[in-house]
Design a protein around this motif. Structure first.
Motif, short mmCIF file in Angstrom:
data_model
loop_
_atom_site.label_atom_id
_atom_site.label_comp_id
_atom_site.label_asym_id
_atom_site.label_seq_id
_atom_site.Cartn_x
_atom_site.Cartn_y
_atom_site.Cartn_z
N ILE A 9 0.73 -1.27 0.05
CA ILE A 9 0.21 0.13 -0.04
C ILE A 9 0.78 1.20 0.07
O ILE A 9 1.67 1.46 0.87
N LYS A 10 0.63 2.23 -0.94
CA LYS A 10 1.58 3.17 -1.11
C LYS A 10 0.59 4.54 -1.07
O LYS A 10 1.19 5.60 -0.61
N ARG A 11 -0.76 4.52 -1.41
CA ARG A 11 -1.52 5.58 -1.59
C ARG A 11 -2.91 5.18 -0.74
O ARG A 11 -3.51 4.30 -1.29
N VAL A 12 -3.22 6.06 -0.15
CA VAL A 12 -4.53 6.00 0.39
C VAL A 12 -5.50 7.35 0.63
O VAL A 12 -4.61 8.32 0.97
N VAL A 13 -6.62 7.25 0.33
CA VAL A 13 -7.39 8.44 0.37
C VAL A 13 -8.40 8.07 1.68
O VAL A 13 -9.09 7.13 1.88
N VAL A 14 -8.40 9.09 2.54
CA VAL A 14 -9.13 9.05 3.70
C VAL A 14 -10.21 10.26 3.69
O VAL A 14 -9.83 11.49 3.64
N LYS A 15 -11.54 9.90 3.72
CA LYS A 15 -12.48 11.04 3.95
C LYS A 15 -13.02 10.99 5.35
O LYS A 15 -13.69 9.87 5.93
N TYR A 44 2.77 7.88 7.05
CA TYR A 44 3.87 8.61 6.50
C TYR A 44 5.16 8.11 6.71
O TYR A 44 5.92 8.05 5.71
N GLU A 45 5.33 7.60 7.87
CA GLU A 45 6.76 6.92 8.28
C GLU A 45 6.85 5.66 7.66
O GLU A 45 8.02 5.31 7.58
N ARG A 46 5.77 4.91 7.11
CA ARG A 46 6.05 4.02 6.57
C ARG A 46 5.87 3.97 5.10
O ARG A 46 5.80 3.18 4.02
N ASP A 47 6.10 5.39 4.58
CA ASP A 47 6.12 5.56 3.28
C ASP A 47 4.80 5.44 2.43
O ASP A 47 4.60 5.15 1.36
N ILE A 48 3.82 5.47 3.20
CA ILE A 48 2.38 5.60 2.71
C ILE A 48 1.75 6.92 2.52
O ILE A 48 1.66 7.48 3.70
N MET A 49 1.36 7.26 1.50
CA MET A 49 0.91 8.93 1.51
C MET A 49 -0.47 8.90 1.54
O MET A 49 -1.22 8.14 0.80
N VAL A 50 -0.91 9.81 2.36
CA VAL A 50 -2.30 9.72 2.38
C VAL A 50 -2.98 11.16 1.74
O VAL A 50 -2.28 12.28 1.89
N ASP A 168 -4.81 2.79 -3.48
CA ASP A 168 -4.54 1.48 -2.91
C ASP A 168 -5.83 1.05 -2.11
O ASP A 168 -6.43 -0.12 -2.00
N ARG A 169 -6.21 2.20 -1.36
CA ARG A 169 -7.47 2.23 -0.47
C ARG A 169 -8.04 3.25 -0.28
O ARG A 169 -7.79 4.38 -0.41
#
Length: 263
Positions: A9-15, A44-50, A168-169
């Motif tokens: 998982i590299k990109r996540v959209v949170v609403k 962010y620390e896991r290199d997952i951008m939100v 990715d999510r």
């Protein structure tokens, strides 16, 4: 069925919805905002951008302006949101700064997602921000967004952003723990932990749905958007935004909320 480990998982959209960010008196909850940003910093620390799609600007504007003599509902929303947007961004800017992160505001109307120059410009903007490690905070451009250019609600905006960026999510945070077979407060109601796109669950909506405050979305909208996004092979979740560590737990594939997958 689409599945992947958290390492993929590299990109996540949170609403995050209005009912998550406010209390019963329709006041913005600072601790909820801080917890939201804390979790984004963990990813962010896991290199997952939100990419954060945040409601709450109308409530924030109403806190400043108070009651108004504007009778037209659309104009009233424009005014409250226009006043509230800078306040929400000030909240977020200060919180992200506390965690050593940067954020940016990206406003859009529904027409900006139509094929063409506007869509390409949006992609370039998001890609540029993400490449620099900046957290985009997306919202509707309420000052100019009316009738055909309006999103149904921020759930729809979040879905469009997720598709735009091939996320990715998609995580939709509400004030309930997910989709239930009845009203969440009823003892006989059961939470559905996983729903496929071809599964008929719409009959549960009337009993579980509720619309309060300044928000436009309800569970019917969330279900429609979740299924639509899952069909794009983007696993989508509806979960309780006031639950501790909810975003991180979802990314870690813990049984949180209701997960929608394509089958």
């Amino acid at each position: 069925m689409c599945s992947s480990s958290s390492s993929d998982i590299k990109r996540v959209v949170v609403k995050v919805g209005t009912n998550v960010l406010t209390n019963k008196d329709n006041r913005i909850l600072g601790p909820v905002l801080r917890e939201l940003v804390r979790q984004i910093s963990v990813l962010y620390e896991r290199d997952i951008m939100v990419v954060l799609v945040s409601s709450g600007s109308a409530i924030a504007g109403k806190e400043i302006l108070g009651e108004t003599n504007i009778n037209d509902k659309s104009i009233r929303r424009q005014v409250y949101s226009s006043i509230g947007q800078p306040r929400m961004m000030r909240y977020y800017y200060n919180l992200f700064h506390d965690y050593g992160m940067r954020c940016a505001q990206v406003l859009a109307t529904k027409r900006d997602f139509d094929p063409g120059v506007h869509r390409e410009n949006m992609i370039n903007c998001y890609e540029g921000l993400l490449s620099e490690g900046v957290i985009p905070i997306a919202n509707e451009d309420d000052a100019v967004s009316l009738t055909m250019s309006m999103f149904t609600d921020n759930d729809e905006l979040a879905s469009l952003v997720a598709e735009l960026l091939d996320a990715d999510r998609l995580i939709i945070l509400s004030d309930t723990d997910g989709l239930y077979t009845g009203h969440p407060d009823d003892e006989d109601s059961e939470k559905l932990t996983e729903v496929t796109t071809d599964q008929r669950v719409e009959q549960y909506i009337q009993a579980s749905d509720k619309k309060e405050g300044e928000g436009r979305g309800g569970m019917a909208s969330k279900l429609r958007i979740a299924k639509h996004t899952a069909k794009k092979d983007i696993p989508t979740y509806i979960a309780n935004g006031k639950r501790e560590n909810v975003i991180v737990d979802i990314i870690d594939d813990k049984e949180v909320g209701t997960k929608f997958i394509h089958q």
